[in-house]
Design an enzyme around this catalytic site. Structure first.
Site, short mmCIF file in Angstrom:
data_model
loop_
_atom_site.label_atom_id
_atom_site.label_comp_id
_atom_site.label_asym_id
_atom_site.label_seq_id
_atom_site.Cartn_x
_atom_site.Cartn_y
_atom_site.Cartn_z
N VAL A 137 30.94 37.88 50.27
CA VAL A 137 31.84 38.68 51.10
C VAL A 137 31.10 39.94 51.54
O VAL A 137 30.53 40.66 50.73
CB VAL A 137 33.13 39.05 50.36
CG1 VAL A 137 34.06 39.86 51.26
CG2 VAL A 137 33.85 37.80 49.86
N LEU B 135 30.02 43.06 49.67
CA LEU B 135 31.14 43.55 48.87
C LEU B 135 31.29 42.79 47.56
O LEU B 135 31.78 43.33 46.57
CB LEU B 135 32.45 43.44 49.65
CG LEU B 135 32.56 44.26 50.94
CD1 LEU B 135 33.86 43.93 51.66
CD2 LEU B 135 32.49 45.75 50.63
N GLN C 121 30.41 38.59 45.46
CA GLN C 121 29.88 37.24 45.54
C GLN C 121 30.59 36.37 44.51
O GLN C 121 30.88 36.82 43.39
CB GLN C 121 28.37 37.23 45.28
CG GLN C 121 27.72 35.88 45.46
CD GLN C 121 26.19 35.98 45.42
OE1 GLN C 121 25.65 37.05 45.20
NE2 GLN C 121 25.52 34.88 45.63
N GLY C 122 30.92 35.14 44.90
CA GLY C 122 31.58 34.21 43.99
C GLY C 122 31.04 32.82 44.17
O GLY C 122 30.04 32.59 44.86
N GLY C 123 31.75 31.85 43.55
CA GLY C 123 31.28 30.48 43.61
C GLY C 123 31.38 29.85 44.99
O GLY C 123 30.73 28.85 45.26
N PHE C 124 32.18 30.45 45.88
CA PHE C 124 32.39 29.84 47.18
C PHE C 124 31.64 30.55 48.30
O PHE C 124 31.55 30.02 49.40
CB PHE C 124 33.89 29.82 47.52
CG PHE C 124 34.66 28.86 46.67
CD1 PHE C 124 34.85 27.55 47.07
CD2 PHE C 124 35.19 29.26 45.46
CE1 PHE C 124 35.57 26.67 46.29
CE2 PHE C 124 35.90 28.38 44.67
CZ PHE C 124 36.08 27.08 45.08
N GLY C 125 31.14 31.74 48.05
CA GLY C 125 30.44 32.42 49.11
C GLY C 125 30.25 33.89 48.82
O GLY C 125 30.54 34.38 47.72
N ASP D 269 43.47 31.00 40.29
CA ASP D 269 42.37 31.88 39.87
C ASP D 269 42.84 33.34 39.84
O ASP D 269 42.19 34.22 40.38
CB ASP D 269 41.18 31.72 40.82
CG ASP D 269 39.87 32.19 40.17
OD1 ASP D 269 39.84 32.32 38.93
OD2 ASP D 269 38.90 32.43 40.89
N LYS E 38 34.00 36.69 54.78
CA LYS E 38 33.61 35.78 53.72
C LYS E 38 32.75 34.67 54.31
O LYS E 38 33.21 33.89 55.15
CB LYS E 38 34.83 35.18 53.04
CG LYS E 38 34.52 34.26 51.87
CD LYS E 38 35.79 33.85 51.16
CE LYS E 38 35.50 32.98 49.94
NZ LYS E 38 36.73 32.62 49.22
#
Length: 664
Positions: free
Chosen positions: A360, A352, A354-358, A476, A379
């Site tokens: 989804v 779904l 993607q970001g700096g922490f993982g 954020d 996530k």
């Protein structure tokens, strides 16, 4: 050898502590809770019980007694209760009592000519009934016949507006046990029913371990105080029924009259589940110690054996997992193999975002009989093991107790074999930014949906800053972190950067967490100097989102106007100065928008984007401005310059290309 012995001792200690805890505790599962941010008779009447001669839902609020300002006669000698229909388990024994936390907003309204009376009370009662003739001094709690009777089994926090012989004055709060003659009272500096209608936020908390009841109260919009107005030790098991109901009671007198209104109400309470195997463990503890000791030693040998094989991550997962399971209010724990199956082995087609922490993923959980399925968002944290664990715990400790209809709800977690995962409600309409910028989705965001989305985000932000137990700074806020449910209602998500602040602190820098997190275009200018995120910097990010939604332009991308590049906020401010702010409205809307609402939002976006943090509106004002009950703050035609004590000369971002670059 020394390391293994140390690990063995640590493991023994952990297991012994857990076993001893099992002898004294029952399983405390995810806390039952509800949250009414407003009241609607169509939606809520079947959840509430209305008792007495005037209780009802009207004007978006619970009216505990008759609701009219035109017929004073009908207000006299009115009494009522409104109770949540579902009972809650209050205790299992003297030692095991449920903790709860209830937050509500009250307005005890009177006309200046009225003599206020009698009062309103937050109530724990054994059933869904009300005593006859409980008007006047009886507050809808008792009457002349049963006042003080231990069979009442009620405990209440009264907000008394009329002095009786047993009262210290006509403006106090009190703890009532089976009687309106309070066990403890506190005189108030604030007036419960002033001549100008005033809303008050109230928190009533009970600690089932320490047996302490606490009451906090401030004007709505102000943060929860550090110290309670009332604090009293009380064992609820001695006074309330095991299965009890929560609600409100109130009364008026003659001629003392008032409107007793509750505008918001949330409750969270421990769910105590007494299990037969735990009862067996307590009974058999006296004869089962040798067996338990043997099991402990076997477990230690097993853990050390796995560590020697290089699989120490499992031991850490087990220990941390145990700690998380016993954290009050934690949602369901999932098995990694079930999540792997639900996401088709975390296949790329299920991704779904993607970001700096993982990353989804979308997941589909099947029930045991495969007759139904539930869609979820999973996530999966992707950083290295140490940093990832910190991120995982930071997000989990923030969100596991948050309850608001405009926040994405956490439904579960998994920490197994070094794999860190959080499960959320699946949002079928994805993130807000996709609907703003992807051609295939742009037609879905009509004006009413955009307005409702911003109202929802403002409500969620106000909850984080002022209504939750701790002040939470999201850090954020941006369109990609605003998700949309099936009805295009906003759900604020992604708490990977969020931090909970102590009430007396105003930034996470004071907690040793300094930095400049966030996304360019949404980060307030002072953050680059202070390394702090504050509620005011969250408001700045919200202002960027408001402008983005109305204009359908990204705050992080320059806009060319008359051959000059502008940031989004500078561009809108320039149009405001020129008297043509309507030109900023997304042209894809055509004429299908409400002009006054659009102008209101654009000016609100500029007010929230003020370079000076102290000049930005607070969240309670933002909610009222969006609702149209408060005017927009005055926005000057020229954008004020951002100044800092170390700067000798201030530059205006609308007049200097240097400052344009700096503020962008």
């Amino acid at each position: 050898m020394g390391t293994n012995m140390s690990n063995g001792v640590s493991s023994i200690t952990i297991v012994i502590i857990l076993c001893c805890s099992l002898l004294h505790l029952v399983d405390i599962q995810a806390a039952p809770q509800f949250n009414f941010s407003d009241f609607n008779p169509t939606r809520d009447n079947n959840l509430l019980e209305f008792l007495g001669n005037g209780s009802a839902i009207d004007q978006g609020a619970l009216q505990i007694t008759s609701d009219t300002t035109n017929d004073e006669f009908s207000l006299r000698n009115s009494y009522g209760r409104i109770m949540y229909k579902h009972p809650f388990n209050m205790w299992l024994s003297d030692e095991i009592q449920a903790s709860f936390n209830s937050n509500f907003v009250i307005n005890i309204f009177r006309k200046p000519a009225w003599n206020a009376g009698e009062g309103l009370a937050f109530l724990i009662a054994p059933d869904l009934s009300i005593p006859d003739a409980s008007y006047g001094q009886w507050l809808g709690l008792t009457n002349a016949t049963n006042d003080g009777n231990h069979t009442n089994q009620i405990v209440a926090i009264e907000f008394d507006t009329e002095k009786q012989d047993h009262d210290p004055n006509g403006n106090h709060i009190g703890l009532d046990i089976n009687s309106v003659n309070s066990t403890a009272t506190v005189l108030l500096d604030i007036e419960l029913s002033p001549e100008v209608g005033t809303k008050y936020s109230v928190w009533v908390q009970y600690n089932g371990t320490s047996k302490v009841m606490e009451v906090y109260m401030v004007k709505e919009g102000q943060p929860k105080p550090e110290k309670p107005l009332l604090s009293k030790t009380i064992s609820l098991k001695e006074y309330v029924n095991q299965k009890s109901y929560f609600g409100f009671a109130a009364s008026t007198g003659n001629p003392q009259i008032e409107l007793n209104c509750v505008l918001k109400w949330s409750l969270e309470i421990d769910d105590l589940q007494k299990k037969s195997d735990l009862l067996w463990l307590k009974i058999g503890a006296g004869v089962g110690v040798p067996l338990v000791t043997l099991l402990i030693l076997c477990g230690v040998l097993y853990l050390n054996k796995r560590k020697r094989r290089g699989r120490g991550g499992d031991e850490e997962s087990n220990v941390l997992g145990t700690q998380l399971r016993w954290l009050p209010g934690m949602p369901r724990e999932f098995k990694y193999k079930d999540l792997k199956k639900a996401t088709n082995n975390f296949h790329e087609s299920m991704m779904l975002g993607q970001g700096g922490f993982g990353v989804v993923y979308k997941g589909i959980l099947q029930d045991k009989d495969h007759k139904s399925s539930t869609e979820i968002a999973v996530k999966k944290f992707s950083r290295d093991s140490i940093q990832s664990k910190d991120d995982f715990l930071a997000e989990l400790t923030i969100i596991h107790r948050l309850r608001h209809k405009h926040l994405v709800r956490l439904v579960g977690w998994c920490y197994e074999k070094g794999k860190l995962l959080l499960l959320y409600d699946f949002m079928p309409n994805g993130s807000l930014d996709k609907h703003l910028y992807e051609a295939s989705n742009q037609n879905t965001l009509n004006w009413s949906r955009r307005y409702r989305i911003l109202a929802g985000v403002a409500s969620a932000l106000h909850y984080l800053h002022n209504e939750y137990d701790q002040k939470v700074v999201h850090r954020d806020l941006k369109a990609s972190n605003i998700l949309l449910d099936s009805d295009y209602n906003a759900r604020l998500g992604d708490f990977g950067l969020a931090r909970a602040l102590d009430n007396e602190r105003n930034s996470y820098a004071e907690l040793g967490l300094a930095g400049v997190p966030g996304t360019m275009g949404y980060v307030a200018p002072e953050c680059f100097h202070t390394g702090r995120a504050t509620p005011e910097s969250d408001v700045y990010g919200f202002g960027a989102v408001v402008l983005e939604v109305v204009c359908s332009r990204s705050p992080g991308i320059s806009i060319n106007h008359h051959q000059r590049p502008y940031s989004l906020v500078d561009w809108v401010w320039m149009l405001h100065r020129e008297g043509s702010i309507e030109e900023a409205i997304d042209e894809k809307l055509g004429n299908d928008y409400v002009v006054d609402e659009a102008k209101r939002l654009l000016l609100l976006g500029l007010a929230c984007s003020h370079p000076i943090a102290s000049e930005r509106p607070q969240t309670q004002d933002i909610c009222q401005i969006i609702a149209g009950t408060m005017p927009v703050p005055n926005v000057p035609p020229f954008k004020p310059a951002f100044t800092w004590p170390s700067m000798v000369t201030a530059f205006s971002s609308t007049d200097s290309s240097f400052s344009n670059t700096f503020s962008s």
